[in-house]
Design a protein around this motif. Structure first.
Motif, short mmCIF file in Angstrom:
data_model
loop_
_atom_site.label_atom_id
_atom_site.label_comp_id
_atom_site.label_asym_id
_atom_site.label_seq_id
_atom_site.Cartn_x
_atom_site.Cartn_y
_atom_site.Cartn_z
N ILE A 61 50.19 24.41 52.85
CA ILE A 61 50.03 25.50 52.00
C ILE A 61 48.14 25.28 52.09
O ILE A 61 47.90 26.76 51.84
CB ILE A 61 49.81 24.39 50.10
CG1 ILE A 61 51.22 24.21 50.18
CG2 ILE A 61 48.72 24.77 49.65
CD1 ILE A 61 51.71 22.81 48.40
N ILE A 62 47.58 24.36 52.52
CA ILE A 62 46.32 24.45 52.61
C ILE A 62 45.82 25.18 54.22
O ILE A 62 45.03 26.72 53.24
CB ILE A 62 45.21 23.43 53.01
CG1 ILE A 62 45.49 22.58 51.91
CG2 ILE A 62 44.15 23.26 53.56
CD1 ILE A 62 44.52 20.95 52.49
N VAL A 121 53.20 28.41 47.04
CA VAL A 121 52.25 28.08 45.75
C VAL A 121 50.74 28.08 46.51
O VAL A 121 50.01 28.38 45.64
CB VAL A 121 52.42 26.16 46.09
CG1 VAL A 121 50.50 25.16 45.52
CG2 VAL A 121 53.73 25.52 45.68
N ALA A 122 50.12 28.27 47.48
CA ALA A 122 49.74 29.20 48.57
C ALA A 122 49.30 30.51 48.14
O ALA A 122 48.12 31.08 47.65
CB ALA A 122 49.89 29.77 49.94
N ALA A 164 47.46 29.83 44.17
CA ALA A 164 46.38 29.38 44.53
C ALA A 164 45.64 30.49 45.44
O ALA A 164 44.73 30.85 44.88
CB ALA A 164 46.16 28.22 45.43
N ALA A 165 46.00 31.43 46.56
CA ALA A 165 45.80 32.11 46.73
C ALA A 165 44.78 33.57 46.06
O ALA A 165 43.73 34.14 45.76
CB ALA A 165 45.60 32.72 48.52
N GLY A 166 45.49 34.19 45.23
CA GLY A 166 45.97 35.24 43.77
C GLY A 166 44.93 34.68 43.37
O GLY A 166 43.69 35.33 43.06
N ALA A 167 45.03 33.52 42.86
CA ALA A 167 43.71 33.01 41.57
C ALA A 167 42.25 33.27 41.91
O ALA A 167 41.32 33.68 41.77
CB ALA A 167 44.35 31.51 40.93
#
Length: 467
Positions: free
Chosen positions: A267-268, A365-366, A369-372
């Protein structure tokens, strides 16, 4: 060209660093860290007399432990060990890892004794049964090998239970132990009579043996209060003792290869690279992304699952994805790059099905998170290199030419015929003017009626012309 260059520079710099890291990682590891299946160099410092090699296994049975034990057993063979003492204390773990470790213990050219300290339950009991001898610490226990799922719920599938029960029975028979007891450790429907203990374990219960019980039923050879007593029992009191421990890198590898940790690192890694691609600058997101992927491959390399091929495949996938950004291939390069990335991550893992699931969850999930993050910093995004976001209005300070509002109402003379555009003179200044559609001959008197930006509109002043 300037816009494209401004975008490529930070991205190219980030990719160079990523490629360098991925290329240097296996080289550094190859020189500095012993890998599973390779000698750790202990043979050169081992005593000349055949040593008793003590190998600890004090954690869950999983792929990291398997890799460590493979290296430790190889080192013991290279030392010409007199005996291996497998120091066991585990509540169990993965069946596939237990099976591989059991094969390692069973096929070892060095005689092996399992010393149960605390617990050797579930998968741990299978490992112990593959050893030539078993010693147990007072108060320790052996058994309770029912199959459970990832949530800890007991698996009742007849096929699964039968397979695991068969493996336990085979391990018991190999060392001359009662296979019915091993079966009852797995299958609660088996039941077993234990005349040595004066009792019967009925159906619906799983067998777990204490140290004394294990000795009475022939599942353990001795009860030993400490490691020195075990070494004396195998006749190794006059032999030097060598303890083989996990290296710091192997401890990190065990942690990194845990499914939840691997998912977190993916994810990171994915989120960091995506954010860096769309918000260039090669800052914290890019560094975190590199660390995420770097630790993922580091752990799987040390554990013996990933090699140069997986790293090369992953790097090729990144390169193809970056190339897709600048070269129009109708998505072909992007698809190939995504496939290479997916394959590199999955092939680097011990359990490819689990790795594929981890990667799928991590990708979703990534992306969220990246989209946000990209939305929060959208004004710094890469698309702003290509899109003019400022409005070119007078209120914003943009003026394409001087507005001659000072000429409104001023009278002058046309120097050229106005058809309808031409030139007129106002005082000492020549100005380009236009009429509203009328024709005005040269030398006529005109007056400015309107100014729209650089457009100066005039009309003929007939009274002045006639005079």
């Amino acid at each position: 060209m300037e816009i494209r260059h401004r975008y490529r520079l930070p991205l190219a710099r980030g990719m160079i660093w990523l490629m360098a890291l991925l290329a240097a990682l296996p080289l550094w590891l190859g020189w500095h860290i012993p890998r599973a299946g390779a000698s750790g160099g202990s043979a050169s410092t081992a005593p000349r007399a055949a040593p008793v090699v003590v190998i600890p296994a004090h954690q869950s049975v999983e792929s990291g432990l398997q890799a460590f034990l493979e290296r430790a057993f190889l080192e013991a063979e290279e030392m010409g060990a007199y005996y291996i003492v497998l120091d066991l204390n585990t509540f169990g773990g993965r069946v596939d890892s237990a099976q591989a470790i059991g094969e390692l213990v069973k096929n070892s050219r060095i005689p092996t004794i399992a010393y149960v300290r605390g617990k050797a339950l579930s998968a741990g009991s299978y490992i112990a049964l593959n050893a030539g001898k078993i010693a147990m610490e007072p108060g320790s226990s052996l058994g309770a090998a029912a199959v459970v799922d990832g949530a800890g719920n007991e698996v009742e599938s007849v096929k699964v239970v039968s397979a695991w029960s068969g493996m336990m029975k085979a391990a018991a028979e190999l060392r001359g132990r009662n296979p019915a007891i091993a079966e009852a450790m797995v299958d609660k429907q088996a039941g077993v009579n234990l005349p040595e203990l004066g009792r019967t374990v009925p159906k619906g219960q799983i067998v777990t043996l204490t140290a004394d019980e294990a000795v009475k039923v022939g599942y353990a050879e001795t009860v030993a209060p400490d490691m020195e007593a075990v070494i004396s029992f195998i006749g190794g009191a006059d032999h030097p003792r060598v303890d083989v421990g996990a290296t710091p890198a192997e401890r990190v590898a065990r942690f990194v290869t845990e499914p939840w940790v691997a998912s977190l690192l993916l994810i990171i890694g994915i989120a960091g690279i995506l954010i860096e691609l769309f918000i260039p600058g090669f800052g914290i997101p890019g560094i975190l992304g590199l660390l995420g992927f770097g630790l993922y491959f580091f752990g799987h390399y040390i554990a013996g699952f990933a090699g140069f091929e997986e790293l090369a495949l992953f790097a090729a996938g990144l390169l193809l994805l970056v190339t897709e950004i600048f070269v129009s291939s109708f998505g072909i390069l992007g698809l190939l790059g995504a496939g290479a990335l997916f394959s590199g991550v999955v092939m680097a893992a011990y359990n490819t099905q689990q790795a594929a699931l981890n990667l799928a969850v991590a990708s979703v999930v990534a992306l969220i998170a990246a989209g946000a993050v990209i939305w929060m910093f959208r004004r710094r995004g890469v698309w702003n290199r290509f899109i003019l976001s400022d409005r070119l209005t007078t209120d914003e300070g943009y003026v394409s030419s001087r507005e001659r509002r000072d000429l409104i109402g001023t009278t002058g003379r046309s120097l050229t015929p106005l058809r309808p555009a031409g030139t007129a003179q106002f005082g000492e200044e020549r100005v380009d003017v236009v009429t509203s559609g009328q024709f005005i001959p040269a030398g006529s008197m005109v007056v400015v009626t309107q100014v729209e930006g650089s457009r100066v509109v005039v009309k003929e002043q007939r009274d002045a012309h006639q005079s």
